[in-house]
Design a protein around this motif. Structure first.
Motif, PDB file in Angstrom:
ATOM      1  N   ASN A 106       4.281   3.583   5.138  1.00 34.97           N
ATOM      2  CA  ASN A 106       3.709   2.800   6.229  1.00 34.97           C
ATOM      3  C   ASN A 106       2.822   3.702   7.072  1.00 34.97           C
ATOM      4  O   ASN A 106       3.231   4.814   7.439  1.00 34.97           O
ATOM      5  CB  ASN A 106       4.811   2.195   7.111  1.00 34.97           C
ATOM      6  CG  ASN A 106       5.663   1.196   6.357  1.00 34.97           C
ATOM      7  OD1 ASN A 106       5.279   0.061   6.150  1.00 34.97           O
ATOM      8  ND2 ASN A 106       6.844   1.647   5.919  1.00 34.97           N
ATOM      9  N   ALA A 107       1.631   3.226   7.364  1.00 36.89           N
ATOM     10  CA  ALA A 107       0.678   4.003   8.155  1.00 36.89           C
ATOM     11  C   ALA A 107       0.066   3.113   9.230  1.00 36.89           C
ATOM     12  O   ALA A 107      -0.136   1.913   9.021  1.00 36.89           O
ATOM     13  CB  ALA A 107      -0.417   4.593   7.267  1.00 36.89           C
TER      14      ALA A 107
ATOM     15  N   VAL B 294      -9.625   0.443   3.033  1.00 34.06           N
ATOM     16  CA  VAL B 294      -8.230   0.576   2.584  1.00 34.06           C
ATOM     17  C   VAL B 294      -8.000  -0.261   1.325  1.00 34.06           C
ATOM     18  O   VAL B 294      -7.376   0.200   0.362  1.00 34.06           O
ATOM     19  CB  VAL B 294      -7.264   0.144   3.707  1.00 34.06           C
ATOM     20  CG1 VAL B 294      -5.839   0.032   3.170  1.00 34.06           C
ATOM     21  CG2 VAL B 294      -7.308   1.142   4.860  1.00 34.06           C
TER      22      VAL B 294
ATOM     23  N   GLU C 144      -5.214   8.819   3.664  1.00 34.11           N
ATOM     24  CA  GLU C 144      -5.074   9.504   4.951  1.00 34.11           C
ATOM     25  C   GLU C 144      -6.356  10.235   5.352  1.00 34.11           C
ATOM     26  O   GLU C 144      -6.492  10.662   6.497  1.00 34.11           O
ATOM     27  CB  GLU C 144      -3.901  10.480   4.886  1.00 34.11           C
ATOM     28  CG  GLU C 144      -2.568   9.776   4.727  1.00 34.11           C
ATOM     29  CD  GLU C 144      -1.409  10.733   4.496  1.00 34.11           C
ATOM     30  OE1 GLU C 144      -1.627  11.960   4.651  1.00 34.11           O
ATOM     31  OE2 GLU C 144      -0.309  10.268   4.164  1.00 34.11           O
TER      32      GLU C 144
ATOM     33  N   VAL D  11      -0.475  -0.775   5.763  1.00 36.32           N
ATOM     34  CA  VAL D  11      -1.349  -0.050   6.679  1.00 36.32           C
ATOM     35  C   VAL D  11      -1.758  -1.022   7.784  1.00 36.32           C
ATOM     36  O   VAL D  11      -2.348  -2.066   7.506  1.00 36.32           O
ATOM     37  CB  VAL D  11      -2.610   0.492   5.969  1.00 36.32           C
ATOM     38  CG1 VAL D  11      -3.525   1.179   6.978  1.00 36.32           C
ATOM     39  CG2 VAL D  11      -2.226   1.461   4.858  1.00 36.32           C
TER      40      VAL D  11
END
Length: 358
Positions: free
Chosen positions: A118-119, A133, A173, A316
């Motif tokens: 999870n970001a 993404v 990232e 995300v």
């Protein structure tokens, strides 16, 4: 009188608007940061725990394998062996199911890690980052499960292969600076579930072997009993043929009648033996089918666990960030009001030099 002279010599005759603006900015930024109700974004490496990058142990749900229905009831038999072998599940037994334990011996060092990623990202262009993404996920043979996008907020729920997880994570990232990224990665070793499935596999294999052995025992017992009865019938019929060829005296007729009655009895016993064998064989085949279905269910569950481990699920979330929040991320804490205060002091010194003192 002396203090007034000192202040008069320190303060310039005139204070510029630049100095006034810098003082107001210093005071305003100090109040904005100091207010408890104001939102203050924390960059990577700040906050409790010393950082946002971490691995949080999280539980992964595990459902037991979907077992087939109960086995067929064992039918009673007049001849031959009992249907269910000793020590095996009988007519009222369900599939034995060892629930996964929490204490795994250290001697088993296998790892079946289920990873959840999870970001949280912050950006000035939410829609553009959502599209990037999605492109990254699909570029690593991933799957988009859910997606939403608005001017202020975006969300992408995805799944990617574990074999490409490291490369995917590095590229994902890299879409934003580390100051605008917060990670929450959870993982759990599904070794207890794997051990439970393996134990069920052993029980299913053993049960299937026992049922097949029981079926073979029934076939052997029936073959022996049927051959014995048929042999007796054949011997009596041969003797009857011999007696019928002799002069029909009272004694011979009595022997013929006795042998005839015995043949009828033996044929009835053979008929009952065949009927009992047919019922037992049907029940044995049903039990074997039950064990084979159990075996398939365990294998299916084992493959499902391996597929689950081979898949990284994650999400995300993307939030819009204001310029003020960006400044706070680059200059955390009270750096902003401190810088404004220093600039205001320098501007005040410049005003003294420019306009002189009173």
């Amino acid at each position: 009188m002396t203090d007034e002279i000192v202040r008069a010599r320190f303060w310039p005759r005139r204070i510029s608007w630049l100095t006034i603006v810098l003082v107001l900015l210093a005071l305003g930024s100090f109040v904005a940061i100091a207010r408890p109700s104001s939102y203050y974004p924390m960059p990577m490496g700040y906050g409790e725990g010393g950082g946002s990058r971490g691995v949080v142990e999280d539980s992964v749900s595990y459902s037991p394998p979907s077992m087939p229905s109960k086995p067929m009831y064992d039918m009673g038999a007049t001849n031959g062996a009992s249907m269910a072998p000793q020590g095996m599940p009988g007519r009222e037994a369900y599939y034995p199911y060892p629930y996964p334990g929490q204490d795994v011996p250290i001697t088993d060092t296998r790892e079946f890690l289920k990873v959840n990623y999870n970001a949280e990202m912050r950006t000035r262009d939410v829609g553009g980052l959502v599209r990037r993404v999605e492109t990254t996920v699909r570029g690593y043979d991933g799957r988009i499960d859910q997606e939403s996008s608005s001017p202020k907020y975006g969300y992408v729920n995805f799944a990617v292969p574990m074999s490409k997880y490291d490369a995917f994570r590095t590229e994902l990232e890299g879409l934003v600076d580390s100051r605008f990224l917060t990670l929450n990665i959870s993982s759990q070793n599904l070794l207890p579930q794997k051990q439970s499935i393996e134990e069920q596999q052993k029980q299913a294999d053993s049960t299937l072997a026992d049922y097949k052995a029981a079926r073979q025992k029934i076939v052997s017992a029936h073959t022996s009993a049927a051959q014995s009865l048929q042999s007796q019938i054949n011997a009596d019929e041969q003797q009857l043929t011999s007696l019928r060829a002799q002069p029909q005296t009272v004694e011979v007729q009595a022997q013929i009648q006795a042998l005839t009655n015995e043949v009828i009895t033996l044929r009835a016993r053979l008929s009952n033996e065949n009927a009992s064998y047919s019922a037992q064989l049907k029940n044995a085949d049903a039990n074997i089918k039950y064990a084979e279905d159990w075996q398939k269910a365990v294998k299916t569950q084992d493959q499902a666990l391996l597929d689950n481990v081979a898949t990284v699920t994650g999400s995300v979330s993307i939030q819009w960030i204001s310029l003020w929040e960006m400044a706070q991320l680059y200059l955390p804490g009270y750096w902003i009001p401190t810088i404004f205060a220093v600039l205001a002091f320098l501007s005040l010194l410049y005003d003294r030099r420019r306009f002189g003192t009173a």
